[in-house]
Design an enzyme around this catalytic site. Structure first.
Site, PDB file in Angstrom:
ATOM      1  N   SER A 284       0.845  -1.195   0.000  1.00 13.38           N
ATOM      2  CA  SER A 284       0.000   0.000   0.000  1.00 13.38           C
ATOM      3  C   SER A 284       0.876   1.239   0.000  1.00 13.38           C
ATOM      4  CB  SER A 284      -0.908   0.005   1.232  1.00 13.38           C
ATOM      5  OG  SER A 284      -1.703   1.168   1.261  1.00 13.38           O
ATOM      6  N   GLU A 285       0.497   2.240  -0.820  1.00 14.85           N
ATOM      7  CA  GLU A 285       1.340   3.424  -0.978  1.00 14.85           C
ATOM      8  C   GLU A 285       1.534   4.214   0.309  1.00 14.85           C
ATOM      9  OE1 GLU A 285      -1.257   3.933  -4.740  1.00 14.85           O
ATOM     10  OE2 GLU A 285      -1.206   2.424  -3.152  1.00 14.85           O
ATOM     11  N   ASN A 286       0.591   4.093   1.252  1.00 12.45           N
ATOM     12  CA  ASN A 286       0.705   4.895   2.477  1.00 12.45           C
ATOM     13  C   ASN A 286       1.642   4.281   3.510  1.00 12.45           C
ATOM     14  OD1 ASN A 286      -1.045   2.768   2.982  1.00 12.45           O
ATOM     15  ND2 ASN A 286      -2.308   3.922   4.409  1.00 12.45           N
ATOM     16  N   GLY A 287       2.352   3.207   3.135  1.00 16.43           N
ATOM     17  CA  GLY A 287       3.403   2.708   4.006  1.00 16.43           C
ATOM     18  C   GLY A 287       3.102   1.416   4.724  1.00 16.43           C
TER      19      GLY A 287
END
Length: 455
Positions: A284-287
């Site tokens: 996921s791009e948010n970490g």
């Protein structure tokens, strides 16, 4: 000198000024500096240029500063669901510089590291990189991007010691760490402050050298940006039988051991149908990165979820990191497959999925990074628009997310393999369509696999 201040107002009182460049941590409403944003609002500072992944929602986060017209310009990746943000831009009241999500986090990371610029493949041949310097490395063209060094960075952490060493909680790291490192002046709010030596040094995300001022925040609301429910409990947004078929078909493209990224919207349905006998690591791009389990739909009890007694958790291998690290994985070619939604797809694999000029602008988010960095890109979308017009065309009429990037297209009518030189080949027809229907509703020519010629 002590870094501790009584509250947000005191920490900012002699720092803020009209027209300054401010970076704010957070991703959606996760990990946003609530107290510091409210202090900016109450200060009546104006003409701000704000760098942030997005701008909160209409009535919370940076959306509060948009309401009061204190922001002159946003440098952001995703407008998201913030109608005030979108309308102010479309009405010409707000300057907006849209930046791909990974490029934005890297601009901040590079700024904090003293690197004035860097080359990236992200955004190449799109509207967002027009006029920028292009340089070829080993036969591949890259775009020059300049770093960002804000006058002020406002950051939300979880715990800190009095020396300013900070720990972020789970995905609340996101843009906080790179923004904190980039700021000429960095002010951090946390939920708990302890004595020096009480934090495990192995767990420190942000060393105190990057922190100028520190406060203990209060009255955190931590709202959830969006919850979709039905009378029977939690349900997937936009779920229907056709989309279920699409999700199940895409699952067949997943290989055991693969690292997979699922875009927002329809692509998230894919995770509902990952079989138990293969191991997939979701990125996921948010970490966040982690391995299932992925329960079947009938194994999820909505009543338990609503009561907070059931959650889908990662059984092993989970890791958390900031957004610049997340997109380093993408740009470095470490993600095997991504599934993204689309507004339009061209015959040769061009993708448009982020903007309708003059009508709608959501921002590129992480899409431009993903299409330029993942090993295989699958597009999941309805075959035609709401008005019945084709979404599969000879050339996209909307601004591109990427050129010649898609490898496969799955719609509610069928499945296409995409060759960047030969074009589209229909390899499967859905139960909800037939060959004649697909020919009539597709805006370009395509080849048909031999096994479908009689059906």
């Amino acid at each position: 000198m002590s870094k501790l201040y009584k509250n947000a107002e005191e920490a900012l009182s002699d720092v803020i000024k009209d027209g300054m460049l401010v970076a704010a941590g957070g991703f959606g409403l996760c990990g946003i500096p609530e107290n510091l944003i409210n202090a900016l609002k109450e200060s009546n500072v104006k003409d701000l240029t704000v760098v942030s992944n997005n701008a909160g929602v209409d009535n919370f986060g940076l959306g509060l500063l948009l309401q009061t017209r204190q922001i002159k310009k946003m440098v952001a990746s995703y407008v998201g669901e913030n109608k005030i943000f979108e309308q102010q831009y479309l009405n010409g009241e707000l300057e907006l510089e849209l930046v791909p999500q990974g490029t934005l986090s890297e601009k901040l990371r590079a700024g904090g590291a003293g690197i004035p610029g860097f080359y990236t493949r992200t955004g190449y041949m799109t509207k967002l990189t027009e006029g920028k310097e292009i340089k070829n490395f080993n036969g591949v063209d890259y775009v020059l991007e300049e770093s960002i060094v804000p006058d002020l960075s406002i950051i939300k952490g979880w715990k800190a010691d009095k020396a300013g060493n900070v720990i972020f909680r789970y995905t609340a790291n996101n843009y906080n760490e790179p923004a904190a490192k980039a700021g000429k002046m960095t002010v951090v709010e946390v939920e708990e402050i302890v004595e020096v030596g009480e934090l495990d040094p192995h767990c420190i995300h942000l060393p105190g050298v990057y922190v100028d001022r520190l406060i203990k925040g209060r009255n955190y609301e931590k709202p959830i940006e969006q919850i979709t429910t039905s009378d029977s409990g939690v349900t997937a947004k936009g779920f229907n039988e056709k989309r279920e078929w699409m999700a199940k078909r895409i699952v067949k493209e997943l290989e055991d051991g693969a690292y997979v990224n699922l875009g927002i919207g329809m692509p998230t349905l894919v995770s509902n149908y990952i079989p138990q006998d293969i191991e997939i690591t979701l990125h996921s791009e948010n970490g966040l990165m982690g391995i299932g389990p992925f329960p079947k739909r009938d194994e999820v009890d909505p009543d338990l979820i609503n009561a907070g007694k059931q959650t889908v958790t990662f059984k092993k291998g989970a890791s958390f990191f900031d957004s610049s690290e997340s997109f380093a994985m993408v740009r470095g070619g470490h993600i095997d497959l991504s599934v993204l939604g689309g507004m339009q797809v061209s015959k040769y694999g061009d993708l448009a999925n982020w903007m309708i000029p003059g009508k709608m602008v959501k921002g590129p988010g992480g899409g431009m990074d993903l299409v330029s960095g993942v090993k295989k890109l699958v597009i999941m979308m309805e075959h035609v628009a709401k008005d019945g017009s084709p979404k599969i065309l000879n050339e996209c009429s909307l601004p591109l997310t990427g050129k010649n990037v898609a490898n496969m297209l799955v719609t509610d009518k069928g499945v296409f393999k995409i060759d960047k030189n030969e074009g589209l080949t229909l390899i499967e027809i859905s139960p909800y369509s037939d060959l004649e229907d697909i020919k009539n509703s597709t805006g370009c020519d395509f080849q048909v696999a031999d096994n479908l010629m009689g059906g």
